[in-house]
Motif scaffolding. Structure first.
Motif, PDB file in Angstrom:
ATOM      1  N   GLU A  48     -32.014 -29.193 -54.573  1.00  0.00           N
ATOM      2  CA  GLU A  48     -30.574 -29.153 -54.359  1.00  0.00           C
ATOM      3  C   GLU A  48     -29.861 -30.040 -55.383  1.00  0.00           C
ATOM      4  O   GLU A  48     -30.276 -31.172 -55.646  1.00  0.00           O
ATOM      5  CB  GLU A  48     -30.240 -29.604 -52.944  1.00  0.00           C
ATOM      6  CG  GLU A  48     -28.820 -29.333 -52.564  1.00  0.00           C
ATOM      7  CD  GLU A  48     -28.571 -29.556 -51.085  1.00  0.00           C
ATOM      8  OE1 GLU A  48     -27.406 -29.479 -50.704  1.00  0.00           O
ATOM      9  OE2 GLU A  48     -29.521 -29.807 -50.339  1.00  0.00           O
ATOM     10  N   ILE A  49     -28.796 -29.511 -55.953  1.00  0.00           N
ATOM     11  CA  ILE A  49     -28.025 -30.228 -56.969  1.00  0.00           C
ATOM     12  C   ILE A  49     -27.044 -31.165 -56.265  1.00  0.00           C
ATOM     13  O   ILE A  49     -26.320 -30.750 -55.359  1.00  0.00           O
ATOM     14  CB  ILE A  49     -27.299 -29.226 -57.886  1.00  0.00           C
ATOM     15  CG1 ILE A  49     -28.338 -28.396 -58.643  1.00  0.00           C
ATOM     16  CG2 ILE A  49     -26.365 -29.953 -58.844  1.00  0.00           C
ATOM     17  CD1 ILE A  49     -27.782 -27.235 -59.414  1.00  0.00           C
ATOM     18  N   PRO A  50     -27.015 -32.437 -56.655  1.00  0.00           N
ATOM     19  CA  PRO A  50     -26.122 -33.385 -55.986  1.00  0.00           C
ATOM     20  C   PRO A  50     -24.651 -33.049 -56.221  1.00  0.00           C
ATOM     21  O   PRO A  50     -24.305 -32.356 -57.179  1.00  0.00           O
ATOM     22  CB  PRO A  50     -26.485 -34.731 -56.615  1.00  0.00           C
ATOM     23  CG  PRO A  50     -27.116 -34.397 -57.904  1.00  0.00           C
ATOM     24  CD  PRO A  50     -27.757 -33.048 -57.744  1.00  0.00           C
ATOM     25  N   SER A  51     -23.807 -33.566 -55.352  1.00  0.00           N
ATOM     26  CA  SER A  51     -22.371 -33.335 -55.455  1.00  0.00           C
ATOM     27  C   SER A  51     -21.640 -34.663 -55.346  1.00  0.00           C
ATOM     28  O   SER A  51     -21.842 -35.413 -54.385  1.00  0.00           O
ATOM     29  CB  SER A  51     -21.923 -32.401 -54.328  1.00  0.00           C
ATOM     30  OG  SER A  51     -20.522 -32.442 -54.166  1.00  0.00           O
ATOM     31  N   PHE A  52     -20.785 -34.948 -56.316  1.00  0.00           N
ATOM     32  CA  PHE A  52     -19.982 -36.157 -56.274  1.00  0.00           C
ATOM     33  C   PHE A  52     -19.052 -36.128 -55.054  1.00  0.00           C
ATOM     34  O   PHE A  52     -18.852 -37.143 -54.390  1.00  0.00           O
ATOM     35  CB  PHE A  52     -19.147 -36.303 -57.552  1.00  0.00           C
ATOM     36  CG  PHE A  52     -19.972 -36.563 -58.769  1.00  0.00           C
ATOM     37  CD1 PHE A  52     -20.414 -37.836 -59.067  1.00  0.00           C
ATOM     38  CD2 PHE A  52     -20.321 -35.528 -59.624  1.00  0.00           C
ATOM     39  CE1 PHE A  52     -21.189 -38.085 -60.199  1.00  0.00           C
ATOM     40  CE2 PHE A  52     -21.086 -35.756 -60.754  1.00  0.00           C
ATOM     41  CZ  PHE A  52     -21.519 -37.040 -61.042  1.00  0.00           C
TER      42      PHE A  52
END
Length: 105
Positions: free
Chosen positions: A72-76
């Protein structure tokens, strides 16, 4: 973001999320070109065949050794929302990184 959890510009955080996806896609394009130069065409395989939205969805649901969400790609923005909830629940002192006061700017 945990050192000073005072960020509140949601629009800028969304733009950072878009920048991150764009950077990942650009890196994938460059990697694909390097592989193609060596005779390894991967343009029809994951992750090289993804656009921004499909990459986010596929990374979230793809399984690795039976586990989902490992890529999963992190999200700011997601990090901001979690920190914001923590600030409301336990306060800024409890949310800040305890070592943040050690820095002398």
């Amino acid at each position: 973001m945990s050192f000073y959890p005072l960020l509140d510009d949601v629009e800028q955080l969304k733009q950072l999320d878009n920048w991150l996806i764009s950077t990942i896609l650009n890196a994938l394009k460059k990697r694909n070109k390097l592989l193609a130069k060596r005779g390894l065409d991967r343009s029809n395989q994951f992750p090289f065949n993804m656009n921004g939205h499909s990459l986010l969805v596929e990374c979230k649901k793809r399984r690795i050794k039976g586990k989902k969400g490992l890529m999963e790609i992190p999200s700011f923005l997601r990090i901001y929302n979690a920190i914001k909830e923590n600030v409301v629940t336990i306060g800024i002192e409890g949310t800040m990184n305890p070592k943040s006061n050690n820095y002398d700017y």
